[in-house]
Design an enzyme around this catalytic site. Structure first.
Site, mmCIF file in Angstrom:
data_model
loop_
_atom_site.group_PDB
_atom_site.id
_atom_site.type_symbol
_atom_site.label_atom_id
_atom_site.label_comp_id
_atom_site.label_asym_id
_atom_site.label_seq_id
_atom_site.Cartn_x
_atom_site.Cartn_y
_atom_site.Cartn_z
ATOM 1 N N ASP A 1 79.096 37.227 70.676
ATOM 2 C CA ASP A 1 79.876 38.255 71.375
ATOM 3 C C ASP A 1 81.249 38.491 70.764
ATOM 4 O OD1 ASP A 1 77.740 38.358 73.139
ATOM 5 O OD2 ASP A 1 78.624 36.876 74.479
ATOM 6 N N LYS B 1 80.357 41.957 66.932
ATOM 7 C CA LYS B 1 79.559 42.282 65.731
ATOM 8 C C LYS B 1 79.036 43.714 65.780
ATOM 9 C CE LYS B 1 76.862 38.846 66.730
ATOM 10 N NZ LYS B 1 77.619 38.213 67.822
ATOM 11 N N LYS C 1 80.493 46.392 67.076
ATOM 12 C CA LYS C 1 81.544 47.313 66.656
ATOM 13 C C LYS C 1 81.836 47.149 65.156
ATOM 14 C CE LYS C 1 86.250 48.530 67.156
ATOM 15 N NZ LYS C 1 87.523 48.447 67.813
ATOM 16 N N ALA D 1 70.323 38.749 72.061
ATOM 17 C CA ALA D 1 71.549 39.382 71.571
ATOM 18 C C ALA D 1 71.911 40.584 72.441
ATOM 19 C CB ALA D 1 71.355 39.844 70.131
ATOM 20 N N GLY D 2 73.195 40.891 72.494
ATOM 21 C CA GLY D 2 73.670 42.090 73.172
ATOM 22 C C GLY D 2 74.885 42.588 72.418
ATOM 23 N N HIS D 3 74.699 43.658 71.630
ATOM 24 C CA HIS D 3 75.799 44.169 70.802
ATOM 25 C C HIS D 3 76.245 45.524 71.344
ATOM 26 C CE1 HIS D 3 74.381 41.632 67.106
ATOM 27 N NE2 HIS D 3 74.502 40.931 68.205
ATOM 28 N N THR D 4 77.542 45.658 71.545
ATOM 29 C CA THR D 4 78.060 46.890 72.124
ATOM 30 C C THR D 4 78.688 47.777 71.056
ATOM 31 O OG1 THR D 4 78.719 45.479 73.952
ATOM 32 C CG2 THR D 4 79.486 47.758 74.032
ATOM 33 N N GLN E 1 74.055 36.430 67.563
ATOM 34 C CA GLN E 1 74.777 35.193 67.932
ATOM 35 C C GLN E 1 75.890 34.838 66.931
ATOM 36 O OE1 GLN E 1 70.965 34.741 67.942
ATOM 37 N NE2 GLN E 1 71.208 35.859 69.830
ATOM 38 N N THR F 1 73.784 40.997 77.843
ATOM 39 C CA THR F 1 72.351 40.785 78.052
ATOM 40 C C THR F 1 72.051 40.249 79.447
ATOM 41 O OG1 THR F 1 72.024 40.428 75.705
ATOM 42 C CG2 THR F 1 70.336 39.526 77.139
ATOM 43 N N GLY G 1 74.630 39.658 82.004
ATOM 44 C CA GLY G 1 75.615 39.993 83.039
ATOM 45 C C GLY G 1 76.406 38.782 83.520
ATOM 46 N N GLY H 1 90.533 44.588 65.505
ATOM 47 C CA GLY H 1 90.119 45.400 66.650
ATOM 48 C C GLY H 1 91.246 45.490 67.653
ATOM 49 N N VAL H 2 91.567 46.728 68.075
ATOM 50 C CA VAL H 2 92.643 46.905 69.060
ATOM 51 C C VAL H 2 92.148 47.663 70.301
ATOM 52 C CG1 VAL H 2 94.571 46.707 67.438
ATOM 53 C CG2 VAL H 2 93.478 48.937 67.768
HETATM 54 P P1 GDP Z 1 78.588 41.286 69.853
HETATM 55 O O1 GDP Z 1 77.465 40.613 70.555
HETATM 56 O O2 GDP Z 1 79.205 40.393 68.833
HETATM 57 O O3 GDP Z 1 78.232 42.617 69.290
HETATM 58 O O4 GDP Z 1 79.717 41.532 70.953
HETATM 59 P P2 GDP Z 1 79.495 42.098 72.454
HETATM 60 O O5 GDP Z 1 79.208 43.536 72.398
HETATM 61 O O6 GDP Z 1 78.546 41.211 73.174
HETATM 62 O O7 GDP Z 1 80.918 41.794 73.090
HETATM 63 C C1 GDP Z 1 82.085 42.344 72.561
HETATM 64 C C2 GDP Z 1 82.758 43.195 73.647
HETATM 65 O O8 GDP Z 1 84.079 43.478 73.252
HETATM 66 C C3 GDP Z 1 82.105 44.542 73.856
HETATM 67 O O9 GDP Z 1 82.266 44.915 75.196
HETATM 68 C C4 GDP Z 1 82.910 45.474 72.935
HETATM 69 O O10 GDP Z 1 82.884 46.825 73.371
HETATM 70 C C5 GDP Z 1 84.270 44.877 73.092
HETATM 71 N N1 GDP Z 1 85.144 45.013 71.912
HETATM 72 C C6 GDP Z 1 84.840 44.904 70.589
HETATM 73 N N2 GDP Z 1 85.949 44.962 69.825
HETATM 74 C C7 GDP Z 1 86.982 45.094 70.701
HETATM 75 C C8 GDP Z 1 88.398 45.160 70.529
HETATM 76 O O11 GDP Z 1 88.945 45.083 69.438
HETATM 77 N N3 GDP Z 1 89.140 45.281 71.683
HETATM 78 C C9 GDP Z 1 88.595 45.329 72.933
HETATM 79 N N4 GDP Z 1 89.375 45.431 73.987
HETATM 80 N N5 GDP Z 1 87.265 45.259 73.102
HETATM 81 C C10 GDP Z 1 86.471 45.140 72.019
HETATM 82 P P1 IMO Z 2 75.118 38.073 70.578
HETATM 83 O O1 IMO Z 2 74.241 38.492 69.429
HETATM 84 C C1 IMO Z 2 76.456 34.872 73.219
HETATM 85 C C2 IMO Z 2 73.535 31.730 74.091
HETATM 86 C C3 IMO Z 2 73.016 31.603 75.518
HETATM 87 C C4 IMO Z 2 72.786 30.103 75.577
HETATM 88 C C5 IMO Z 2 72.257 29.790 74.184
HETATM 89 C C6 IMO Z 2 70.737 29.726 74.088
HETATM 90 O O2 IMO Z 2 75.337 39.139 71.584
HETATM 91 O O3 IMO Z 2 76.363 37.455 70.078
HETATM 92 P P2 IMO Z 2 68.828 31.576 74.042
HETATM 93 O O4 IMO Z 2 68.411 32.583 75.064
HETATM 94 O O5 IMO Z 2 69.196 32.160 72.733
HETATM 95 O O6 IMO Z 2 67.825 30.463 73.891
HETATM 96 O O7 IMO Z 2 70.167 30.885 74.659
HETATM 97 O O8 IMO Z 2 72.736 30.812 73.344
HETATM 98 N N1 IMO Z 2 73.361 33.064 73.491
HETATM 99 C C7 IMO Z 2 74.369 33.921 73.280
HETATM 100 N N2 IMO Z 2 75.678 33.835 73.602
HETATM 101 N N3 IMO Z 2 75.993 35.927 72.520
HETATM 102 C C8 IMO Z 2 74.692 36.006 72.160
HETATM 103 O O9 IMO Z 2 74.223 36.969 71.339
HETATM 104 C C9 IMO Z 2 73.798 34.995 72.571
HETATM 105 N N4 IMO Z 2 72.479 34.778 72.423
HETATM 106 C C10 IMO Z 2 72.230 33.586 72.967
HETATM 107 O O10 IMO Z 2 73.992 32.040 76.451
HETATM 108 O O11 IMO Z 2 74.012 29.445 75.734
HETATM 109 MG MG MG Z 3 76.893 40.082 72.506
#
Ligand code: GDP
Ligand code: IMO
Ligand code: MG
Length: 424
Positions: free
Chosen positions: A13, A16, A18, A39-42, A223, A299, A301, A412-413
């Site tokens: 999280d 990645k 962005k 994974a959950g990428h925004t 991850q 992913t 919540g 990132g800002v």
């Molecule tokens: P990922 O799994 O690595 O793609 O990251 P996630 O999407 O799970 O979590 C990153 C969160 O931070 C998301 O809600 C993005 O929209 C937000 N985000 C990313 N870069 C920035 C930043 O520079 N500033 C702020 N405030 N939010 C950001």
């Molecule tokens: P992104 O790609 C943050 C964490 C779970 C748990 C551990 C094992 O969005 O960065 P799993 O379901 O993979 O067997 O869970 O890994 N986890 C993550 N934490 N970001 C993720 O993906 C994750 N994918 C798995 O919370 O601790």
């Molecule tokens: Mg994520």
């Protein structure tokens, strides 16, 4: 030939999604080489939020061909749910290629993940419940179903039967859950079988040809390094290799094809699920970071645990990944603090060390040694050049470069596509 890796440097999280979107404007292919829909990428484009799980974020950029490599595990129902949700964004089936060697995550993997976590009670990992661990366990035990198996009905049934002979024993005798039939397993994804078949291709060949033709291929990790099955905080990790070395085995290309290795890290630190977290702030500061940073899992919540930037973990992450540069995200979230602590070393049994302890028990027991940096009050969300940042924010970034020995290339800002400071 250009291969770019985008990797999580922390516990996932990091932003990645962005970072990939930012780098995707000059790429031809984007490859997911590990993980599944855990994974959950925004990505935020024109105030619209996209949440990518099984699909790499780069698919949102027009003309980019998305690829799911052999190192990923695919829940077919989740995959097509996601693809269909992206129709309005101009994404269709032709934009996706799936490796013939990728593993299929089935109904029994999901049931086993939930049953196992439940049986572990307070010792549970805190998985996403998507079936990831059991799917990789079957792969390693040679009971997995590969995408190529979907191409032959008889072969598919035989493989599922063999996997069920073992997995039904776990479900019924170990966890007291109902057994599954081959038909039940196939019925779950049968509506999508004809749709997935044309996507199944020889990915190593496709990528080798693409690189030879001078195309740019971005490898987007799921991850982060601290969740890596080998180098993360085991057993509180995911079940795949999340680091740069995972690209070779997860996509089928030689490691020397990667020219740039971008580590993505938050300006602080978060973690979802259980396991050690030395700089965790289970207090008002953590709550403030969580609220300002909207730290809620994409992913599951679940709220994310929040803490201070940890340079010991960052150096470790850099050591195993070999980052060429770093994208530092969410610097805006730190605006308003008088002082910002950065962990530069750990104290354990009276000894100070700048390296990771050998055992998880010791990582759990370390006391962070902090250096205090001055904060800033100015709004930095409109900054686009390094010079636009207040002195204290510049110093914070420079300090992180100094303690990790990696250059920051972008900052990132804010969450939106344009909220980025390009440093070099
Ligand atoms: P990922 O799994 O690595 O793609 O990251 P996630 O999407 O799970 O979590 C990153 C969160 O931070 C998301 O809600 C993005 O929209 C937000 N985000 C990313 N870069 C920035 C930043 O520079 N500033 C702020 N405030 N939010 C950001
Ligand atoms: P992104 O790609 C943050 C964490 C779970 C748990 C551990 C094992 O969005 O960065 P799993 O379901 O993979 O067997 O869970 O890994 N986890 C993550 N934490 N970001 C993720 O993906 C994750 N994918 C798995 O919370 O601790
Ligand atoms: Mg994520």
């Amino acid at each position: 030939m250009a291969g770019i890796a985008v990797l999580g440097a922390q516990w996932g999280d990091e932003g990645k999604g962005k970072a990939t979107d930012y780098l995707s404007r000059q790429i031809d292919y984007v490859v997911k080489f590990n993980g599944g829909n855990n994974a959950g990428h925004t990505v935020v484009i024109d105030e619209k939020h996209f949440a990518l799980h099984l699909l790499p974020s780069g698919i949102l950029t027009d003309e980019v061909q998305a690829v799911i490599g052999n190192g990923a595990v695919i829940d077919i129902v989740a995959l097509f749910d996601e693809l269909d949700q992206l129709k309005d964004a101009g994404v269709d089936d032709s934009r996706l290629v799936i490796s013939s060697k990728a593993h299929i995550l089935t109904l029994y993997h999901k049931a086993l993940d939930k049953a196992k976590e439940h049986s572990l009670g307070s010792k549970k990992i805190g998985t996403t419940g998507k079936g990831i661990g059991p799917a990789y366990a079957d792969k390693i035990s040679r009971l997995g179903i590969q995408a190529a198996d979907l191409l032959s009905d008889a072969g598919l049934r035989a493989k599922i039967q063999t996997a069920l002979d073992y997995n039904n024993f776990l479900l019924t005798d170990l966890y007291g859950k109902p057994a599954m039939t081959v038909q039940q397993v196939i019925d779950e994804f049968a509506p999508y079988l004809e749709r997935i078949k044309p996507m199944i291709k020889d990915v190593p060949l496709l990528l080798t040809n693409a690189l030879a033709e001078g195309k740019t291929v971005l490898f987007e990790a799921s991850q982060g390094a601290l969740l890596d099955i080998d180098f993360g905080t085991y057993p509180f990790v995911t079940s795949s290799n999340t680091i740069s070395a995972g690209i070779g085995t997860g996509a089928g290309i030689p490691v020397r094809s990667i020219d740039r290795v971008v580590g993505v890290a938050k300006a602080y630190l978060t973690r979802v699920g259980n396991g050690p977290f030395p700089t965790e702030q289970d207090n008002d500061i953590g709550e403030l970071i969580r609220t300002r940073g909207a730290e809620v899992g994409v992913t599951t919540g679940r709220t994310r645990r929040c803490g201070h930037y940890d340079a010991v973990l960052a150096r470790y992450s850099n050591m195993i990944n070999g980052f060429t540069d770093m994208i530092l995200t969410k610097l805006d979230v730190l605006t308003g603090f008088d002082k910002i602590p950065v962990c530069v070393a750990y104290k354990l049994r009276g000894k100070v060390s700048e390296n990771m302890p050998l055992s998880l028990l010791d990582l759990d027991a370390v006391e962070p040694v902090y250096e205090m940096l001055p904060g800033w009050k100015e709004d930095i969300t409109k900054a686009r050049h390094f010079a636009d940042l207040p002195m204290a924010a510049k110093k914070y970034v420079s300090f992180i470069e100094q303690v990790t020995n990696v250059k920051v290339s972008a900052i990132g800002v804010g969450p939106a596509r344009e909220d980025i400071v390009v440093k070099e």
